[in-house]
Design a protein around this motif. Structure first.
Motif, PDB file in Angstrom:
ATOM      1  N   THR A 107      -9.576  13.388 -34.785  1.00 38.87           N
ATOM      2  CA  THR A 107      -8.197  13.125 -35.326  1.00 38.87           C
ATOM      3  C   THR A 107      -7.308  12.385 -34.301  1.00 38.87           C
ATOM      4  O   THR A 107      -6.709  11.764 -34.708  1.00 38.87           O
ATOM      5  CB  THR A 107      -7.658  14.476 -36.055  1.00 38.87           C
ATOM      6  N   ALA A 108      -7.224  12.987 -33.225  1.00 36.13           N
ATOM      7  CA  ALA A 108      -6.477  12.501 -32.076  1.00 36.13           C
ATOM      8  C   ALA A 108      -7.067  11.065 -31.554  1.00 36.13           C
ATOM      9  O   ALA A 108      -6.235  10.283 -31.436  1.00 36.13           O
ATOM     10  CB  ALA A 108      -6.560  13.658 -30.980  1.00 36.13           C
ATOM     11  N   THR A 109      -8.416  11.004 -31.645  1.00 32.40           N
ATOM     12  CA  THR A 109      -8.837   9.742 -31.243  1.00 32.40           C
ATOM     13  C   THR A 109      -8.497   8.589 -32.073  1.00 32.40           C
ATOM     14  O   THR A 109      -8.068   7.615 -31.792  1.00 32.40           O
ATOM     15  CB  THR A 109     -10.297   9.663 -31.098  1.00 32.40           C
ATOM     16  N   THR A 110      -8.543   9.037 -33.447  1.00 31.15           N
ATOM     17  CA  THR A 110      -8.234   8.089 -34.538  1.00 31.15           C
ATOM     18  C   THR A 110      -6.699   7.548 -34.541  1.00 31.15           C
ATOM     19  O   THR A 110      -6.567   6.459 -34.390  1.00 31.15           O
ATOM     20  CB  THR A 110      -8.469   8.476 -35.850  1.00 31.15           C
ATOM     21  N   GLU A 111      -5.998   8.607 -34.214  1.00 30.10           N
ATOM     22  CA  GLU A 111      -4.465   8.102 -34.015  1.00 30.10           C
ATOM     23  C   GLU A 111      -4.420   7.582 -32.707  1.00 30.10           C
ATOM     24  O   GLU A 111      -3.294   6.578 -32.766  1.00 30.10           O
ATOM     25  CB  GLU A 111      -3.660   9.485 -34.311  1.00 30.10           C
ATOM     26  N   LEU A 112      -4.822   7.825 -31.692  1.00 26.02           N
ATOM     27  CA  LEU A 112      -4.365   7.311 -30.427  1.00 26.02           C
ATOM     28  C   LEU A 112      -4.817   5.891 -30.459  1.00 26.02           C
ATOM     29  O   LEU A 112      -4.386   4.834 -29.938  1.00 26.02           O
ATOM     30  CB  LEU A 112      -5.393   8.101 -29.217  1.00 26.02           C
ATOM     31  N   LYS A 113      -6.228   5.636 -31.010  1.00 31.83           N
ATOM     32  CA  LYS A 113      -6.484   4.210 -30.917  1.00 31.83           C
ATOM     33  C   LYS A 113      -5.755   3.208 -31.889  1.00 31.83           C
ATOM     34  O   LYS A 113      -5.339   2.013 -31.479  1.00 31.83           O
ATOM     35  CB  LYS A 113      -7.772   4.168 -31.486  1.00 31.83           C
ATOM     36  N   LYS A 114      -4.868   3.939 -32.715  1.00 30.05           N
ATOM     37  CA  LYS A 114      -3.949   3.022 -33.440  1.00 30.05           C
ATOM     38  C   LYS A 114      -2.763   2.740 -32.612  1.00 30.05           C
ATOM     39  O   LYS A 114      -2.218   1.486 -32.606  1.00 30.05           O
ATOM     40  CB  LYS A 114      -3.593   3.683 -34.711  1.00 30.05           C
ATOM     41  N   LYS A 115      -2.357   3.568 -31.835  1.00 26.46           N
ATOM     42  CA  LYS A 115      -1.113   3.623 -31.079  1.00 26.46           C
ATOM     43  C   LYS A 115      -1.429   2.580 -29.672  1.00 26.46           C
ATOM     44  O   LYS A 115      -0.875   1.792 -29.421  1.00 26.46           O
ATOM     45  CB  LYS A 115      -0.620   4.743 -30.627  1.00 26.46           C
ATOM     46  N   LEU A 116      -2.678   3.026 -29.283  1.00 32.21           N
ATOM     47  CA  LEU A 116      -3.000   2.486 -27.975  1.00 32.21           C
ATOM     48  C   LEU A 116      -4.677   1.756 -27.944  1.00 32.21           C
ATOM     49  O   LEU A 116      -5.486   2.485 -27.386  1.00 32.21           O
ATOM     50  CB  LEU A 116      -3.278   3.412 -26.817  1.00 32.21           C
ATOM     51  N   PRO A 117      -4.745   0.706 -28.703  1.00 34.09           N
ATOM     52  CA  PRO A 117      -5.990   0.194 -29.092  1.00 34.09           C
ATOM     53  C   PRO A 117      -6.950  -0.345 -27.678  1.00 34.09           C
ATOM     54  O   PRO A 117      -8.178  -0.343 -27.786  1.00 34.09           O
ATOM     55  CB  PRO A 117      -5.796  -1.181 -29.693  1.00 34.09           C
ATOM     56  N   ASP A 118      -6.156  -0.578 -26.701  1.00 34.98           N
ATOM     57  CA  ASP A 118      -6.838  -0.819 -25.393  1.00 34.98           C
ATOM     58  C   ASP A 118      -7.088   0.186 -24.536  1.00 34.98           C
ATOM     59  O   ASP A 118      -7.711  -0.032 -23.593  1.00 34.98           O
ATOM     60  CB  ASP A 118      -5.829  -1.896 -24.763  1.00 34.98           C
ATOM     61  N   THR A 119      -6.930   1.594 -24.873  1.00 37.70           N
ATOM     62  CA  THR A 119      -7.212   2.577 -24.136  1.00 37.70           C
ATOM     63  C   THR A 119      -8.518   3.043 -24.695  1.00 37.70           C
ATOM     64  O   THR A 119      -8.681   3.366 -26.010  1.00 37.70           O
ATOM     65  CB  THR A 119      -6.153   3.886 -24.456  1.00 37.70           C
ATOM     66  N   GLU A 120      -9.537   3.387 -23.794  1.00 38.79           N
ATOM     67  CA  GLU A 120     -10.682   3.816 -24.085  1.00 38.79           C
ATOM     68  C   GLU A 120     -10.927   5.243 -24.151  1.00 38.79           C
ATOM     69  O   GLU A 120     -10.283   6.025 -23.549  1.00 38.79           O
ATOM     70  CB  GLU A 120     -11.738   3.238 -23.461  1.00 38.79           C
ATOM     71  N   VAL A 121     -11.672   5.833 -25.372  1.00 38.11           N
ATOM     72  CA  VAL A 121     -11.728   7.313 -25.557  1.00 38.11           C
ATOM     73  C   VAL A 121     -13.416   7.479 -25.196  1.00 38.11           C
ATOM     74  O   VAL A 121     -14.237   7.208 -25.910  1.00 38.11           O
ATOM     75  CB  VAL A 121     -11.254   7.842 -26.842  1.00 38.11           C
ATOM     76  N   LEU A 122     -13.450   8.422 -24.451  1.00 37.98           N
ATOM     77  CA  LEU A 122     -14.861   9.021 -24.097  1.00 37.98           C
ATOM     78  C   LEU A 122     -14.746  10.500 -24.515  1.00 37.98           C
ATOM     79  O   LEU A 122     -14.036  11.438 -24.132  1.00 37.98           O
ATOM     80  CB  LEU A 122     -15.155   9.247 -22.648  1.00 37.98           C
ATOM     81  N   ILE A 123     -15.657  10.923 -25.650  1.00 38.78           N
ATOM     82  CA  ILE A 123     -15.665  12.231 -26.322  1.00 38.78           C
ATOM     83  C   ILE A 123     -16.620  12.984 -25.518  1.00 38.78           C
ATOM     84  O   ILE A 123     -17.764  12.625 -25.085  1.00 38.78           O
ATOM     85  CB  ILE A 123     -16.329  12.164 -27.670  1.00 38.78           C
ATOM     86  N   LEU A 124     -16.127  14.268 -25.060  1.00 41.81           N
ATOM     87  CA  LEU A 124     -16.936  15.170 -24.129  1.00 41.81           C
ATOM     88  C   LEU A 124     -17.161  16.365 -25.149  1.00 41.81           C
ATOM     89  O   LEU A 124     -16.093  17.039 -25.722  1.00 41.81           O
ATOM     90  CB  LEU A 124     -16.122  15.479 -23.023  1.00 41.81           C
TER      91      LEU A 124
END
Length: 217
Positions: A65-82
């Protein structure tokens, strides 16, 4: 310099990750967060290149859920799921949420560093077994599509009309042979042409020849 935000609800794990990563391979840990809401807030504030996001973080927003919202706010920030979940369902959910990578908590330190480097450079990263699963699913899909193909998507009536049209019969003649209306013939013909992505009668005849449908009575 790779600016990274570490997100995990366990203090010991979070502290260990920060100690492991900071200063390694050009990585600078710019902050940490204990849940999804804090992760989004800190990411907006600190503008990291990569967010290392724990999958499961009860209570509050989980990692997806946090990843989805974060990518909307910061599309250029990459998310690596651990995560500890070695399961394709979780993997696909992470990809759908917008994550650029998915790595297991049991992975060697060197693999984690390589994964961070990879997503920071704009590439995707999946742990080896996950890559094999995705490739296997892709190949299975290609195989099934190859077996089925557009012709098999036709109804029996459409296949029948395809054969008559390819043999040169007019709509009225086909209607008389099949004891249906001309309008019905036209409708089936239009549908089968669309399904086969054909535009003209010559294309249809060529297709019928390849399929071995032109056996005259």
């Amino acid at each position: 310099m790779i600016r990274i935000l570490v997100v995990d609800d366990h203090v010991v794990v979070r502290s260990g990750l920060m100690a492991l990563l900071d200063g390694k391979n050009g990585i600078k840990v710019v902050g940490d967060a204990a849940d999804g809401d804090e992760a989004i807030h800190k990411a907006v504030e600190l503008q990291p290149n990569v967010v290392l996001m724990d999958f499961s973080m009860p209570p509050g927003k989980d990692g997806l859920t946090a990843t989805t919202e974060l990518k909307k706010k910061l599309p250029d920030t990459e998310v690596l799921i651990l995560t500890m979940h070695d399961d394709e369902e979780y993997l696909f959910r992470a990809i759908q949420a917008g994550a650029s990578g998915y790595i297991l908590k049991s992975a060697p330190h060197e693999e984690l560093l390589a994964a961070i480097q990879s997503v920071a450079e704009g590439s995707a990263y999946l742990y080896p077994n996950a890559t094999k699963r995705l490739m296997s699913e892709y190949l299975d899909k290609i195989k099934q599509e190859g077996i089925a193909g557009p012709y098999e998507s036709l109804s029996e009536r459409e296949k029948e009309i395809l054969s008559w049209v390819a043999k040169g019969y007019a709509n009225k003649e086909i209607a008389e042979h099949l004891v249906i209306s001309v309008k019905t013939v036209e409708s089936h013909k239009s549908n089968l042409m669309e399904k086969l992505n054909l535009k003209t009668r010559p294309e249809l005849v060529k297709f019928a020849l390849k399929k071995g449908l032109l056996h005259y009575e």
